[in-house]
Each structure stands twice: as structure tokens, then as C-alpha cells.
Design a protein around this motif. Structure first.
Motif, mmCIF file in Angstrom:
data_model
loop_
_atom_site.group_PDB
_atom_site.id
_atom_site.type_symbol
_atom_site.label_atom_id
_atom_site.label_comp_id
_atom_site.label_asym_id
_atom_site.label_seq_id
_atom_site.Cartn_x
_atom_site.Cartn_y
_atom_site.Cartn_z
ATOM 1 N N MET A 166 0.815 -1.153 0.069
ATOM 2 C CA MET A 166 -0.063 0.104 -0.146
ATOM 3 C C MET A 166 0.750 1.320 -0.021
ATOM 4 S SD MET A 166 -3.011 -0.517 2.718
ATOM 5 C CE MET A 166 -3.291 -2.053 3.269
ATOM 6 N N LYS B 216 -4.434 5.211 -3.976
ATOM 7 C CA LYS B 216 -4.307 4.863 -2.695
ATOM 8 C C LYS B 216 -5.160 3.238 -2.490
ATOM 9 C CE LYS B 216 -3.742 8.739 0.347
ATOM 10 N NZ LYS B 216 -4.169 10.043 -0.066
ATOM 11 N N ILE B 217 -4.419 2.265 -2.574
ATOM 12 C CA ILE B 217 -5.160 1.028 -2.642
ATOM 13 C C ILE B 217 -5.944 0.703 -0.997
ATOM 14 C CG2 ILE B 217 -5.085 -1.661 -3.042
ATOM 15 C CD1 ILE B 217 -2.700 -1.153 -4.593
ATOM 16 N N GLY B 218 -7.052 0.400 -0.941
ATOM 17 C CA GLY B 218 -8.003 0.132 0.049
ATOM 18 C C GLY B 218 -7.540 -1.391 0.436
ATOM 19 N N PRO B 219 -7.593 -1.574 1.822
ATOM 20 C CA PRO B 219 -7.304 -2.912 2.145
ATOM 21 C C PRO B 219 -8.012 -4.003 1.680
ATOM 22 C CG PRO B 219 -8.392 -1.879 4.167
ATOM 23 C CD PRO B 219 -8.159 -0.637 2.989
ATOM 24 N N GLY B 220 -9.319 -3.747 1.560
ATOM 25 C CA GLY B 220 -10.289 -4.743 0.797
ATOM 26 C C GLY B 220 -9.563 -4.956 -0.513
ATOM 27 N N THR B 221 -9.435 -4.113 -1.353
ATOM 28 C CA THR B 221 -9.015 -4.241 -2.510
ATOM 29 C C THR B 221 -7.801 -5.025 -2.735
ATOM 30 O OG1 THR B 221 -10.377 -2.268 -3.169
ATOM 31 C CG2 THR B 221 -8.628 -3.043 -4.682
ATOM 32 N N LEU B 222 -6.759 -4.761 -1.709
ATOM 33 C CA LEU B 222 -5.671 -5.167 -1.694
ATOM 34 C C LEU B 222 -5.726 -6.824 -1.312
ATOM 35 C CD1 LEU B 222 -2.534 -4.675 -1.885
ATOM 36 C CD2 LEU B 222 -2.391 -4.767 0.448
ATOM 37 N N TYR B 223 -6.238 -7.038 -0.241
ATOM 38 C CA TYR B 223 -6.587 -8.260 0.086
ATOM 39 C C TYR B 223 -7.120 -9.185 -1.017
ATOM 40 C CZ TYR B 223 -8.095 -12.519 2.185
ATOM 41 O OH TYR B 223 -8.520 -14.091 2.335
#
Lengths: 112, 174
Positions: free
Chosen positions: A33, A45-52
Motif C-alpha cells: 500500500m 491509494k489501495i484500500g485494504p479490501g481491494t488489496l486483500y
């Protein structure tokens, strides 16, 4: 053919491309991130949901893999696989081609 | 101090639930746990906090890592119940305002939910066959039949509502 396999993942989404290039060196989720935010100059900015969901998908597709590290840490390190590197190369070629084609058109529009 | 509140939010009402939880936080109640329509809140100094609900479909072997990614990004994991995970972030937190930063992954969340709904609906239909084939007119069977009809109807509504959500997100993509 190796390239045919890699090309089946194209085109990549913004998030996928940034995630893959961030893994030039092994990183854990939060590191990705931060790196993406840094290389895009704060633009992405990558959100945590998107990254996961990107990480679990990329791992399943074998574009990235977990690095065996300290098993006590719940944060896992990821790195690119050979296939992942091929995908980055092919996507780069695809994007370069798009840029070149676009450039030619814009130049002609300006000349007219 | 703690308080328990019973409230129904259907599977397609996650956005409404997020708004309600934010309102509760502003009134001084922070979500502590959730189980089968029962919300447990603990009293806090009123604070504007944003809640986000995620639906996780992957196996829970990597639950620690999943939570770690959210926590590192500034979200507190406050509750979980059957695939749903409740995250909370203080309003003044510099973290991204949303847990999803692109449409594709947001669509994936609802697609996962849809798969669960389809499986439950299918299981329900299979279970109901024997009840509907039974032509007994006893009060018990009539009640049971109506119960199945109602539950199946709700499930069908849920499937349609989630499909509409996915369609809307896809329309925004291009």
C-alpha cells in the motif's frame, strides 16, 4: 507457450498492475500500500479490501507467491513469480503500444 | 456500560447498516460484537467513526493476515459473523475513506455474497421438496409450508437485490 499463458491475464487493472510492480522486492500487505502510494506520487491509494482480494487472486493465479519467513509474524511477505514478471513485461509492451498509437493521433490532430 | 440492541438488516442493506453504526458511535455507543441480529455496544465518549462491512469468502486460514492488512491501513476489526467482518475507523484517521478502492473488487465482494445466497437458496429448495410433496393438511404442515414460502421469498429478494447492486457497480465501471 509461456507467453500465451502470461498474456491471458491482460489487460491488468490499475490495482493489479501497481500491486505487481510494487513487488519488485518482497513486501507485506501494508508495504505494498505504501509503495504504491509512493510510486504514484499519492495518486493511487489501495484500500485494504481491494488489496486483500488482489493478493489472494494473484497468489491463486501464481503471479505472486508467499516468501517463507518468520512464521511468528502474521504479516506475510509476497514476491513475484517468473510468471508474474512475464505479465509485467507484456503489460508494459501493451501500454507502450497504446501510448505510441495515442501519441501519433494527438500529433496529427495538432498538425491539422 | 454495555447495551444490546436487536435489529434486522438484510444481506443487501450493508450500506444502511454502516450508516446506523456510525450514528450509534456519534451517540456514544461503539460496536463490540454482533451475532444473529444481536448487536452489543459499549459506551464510549461520542465519536464520529466510519464503519465498513466486508464479506469474506475465502477460507479463514489467513484470517490473521486479512485482519492485519486492515489494521495496518487504520481500520479496527470490531466484530465478525458468518463471513461478514465489521471494521471501524475514526473519522479523523488519514486512512482511505473506503476499504475498496476500485469497482472490480467491490463487485467481487457482492459476487461472493451472491454465491453464498445461491447455495443457501438451493439447499432451502431441496429441503422444502419433501414438505411440499406431503399433502397432509395438518396445522403443523400448513405452518411449515408457509414458513418455507416466506423464507424462500426473502432469499429470492436478497438474490435480486444483490444482483441489482452488482449491475449498478458494473454500469459505473466504464
Amino acid at each position: 507457450m509461456k507467453n500465451t499463458e502470461a498474456s491471458s491475464f491482460l489487460p491488468l487493472t490499475h490495482t493489479t498492475f501497481y500491486t505487481l510492480i510494487a513487488l519488485e522486492h518482497p513486501l507485506h500487505g501494508y508495504g505494498i500500500m505504501q509503495k504504491v502510494e509512493h510510486v504514484s506520487a499519492g495518486d493511487v491509494k489501495i484500500g485494504p479490501g481491494t488489496l486483500y482480494s488482489a493478493l489472494s487472486k494473484l497468489e491463486k493465479q501464481k503471479l505472486i507467491k508467499k516468501v517463507d519467513g518468520d512464521s511468528g509474524d502474521r504479516r506475510k511477505l509476497y514476491t513475484l513469480t517468473g510468471l508474474g514478471q512475464d505479465v509485467i513485461r507484456l503489460e508494459y509492451q501493451r501500454l507502450s503500444h497504446l501510448v505510441q498509437v495515442g501519441k501519433d493521433v494527438i500529433k496529427r490532430m495538432e498538425d491539422n | 456500560m454495555e447495551k444490546k440492541v436487536t435489529r434486522i438488516f438484510w444481506a443487501w442493506q450493508d450500506a444502511e447498516e454502516e450508516i446506523w453504526l456510525r450514528k450509534m458511535s456519534n451517540e456514544g455507543w461503539k460496536l463490540k460484537s454482533y451475532k444473529s441480529l444481536r448487536y452489543t455496544f459499549e459506551q464510549i465518549t461520542p465519536e464520529d467513526a466510519i464503519y465498513r462491512l466486508d464479506y469474506k469468502t475465502t477460507t479463514n486460514e489467513d484470517l490473521d493476515e486479512y485482519i492485519a492488512i486492515y489494521e495496518d491501513a487504520g481500520w479496527e476489526h470490531v466484530a465478525q459473523f458468518s463471513g461478514w467482518h465489521y471494521f471501524r475507523s475514526a473519522e479523523n484517521n488519514s486512512a482511505a475513506p473506503d476499504i475498496y478502492s476500485d469497482q472490480a473488487s467491490k463487485i467481487q465482494k457482492y459476487s461472493g455474497l451472491l454465491t453464498t445466497l445461491y447455495i443457501s437458496l438451493l439447499a432451502l429448495l431441496l429441503l422444502s421438496i419433501s414438505v411440499f410433496l406431503n399433502d397432509s393438511e395438518s396445522v403443523f404442515f400448513t405452518a411449515l409450508k408457509w414458513m418455507y414460502v416466506i423464507v424462500i421469498a426473502i432469499m429470492v429478494i436478497a438474490v435480486v437485490k444483490v444482483l441489482i447492486k452488482i449491475r449498478r457497480l458494473k454500469d459505473q465501471t466504464l
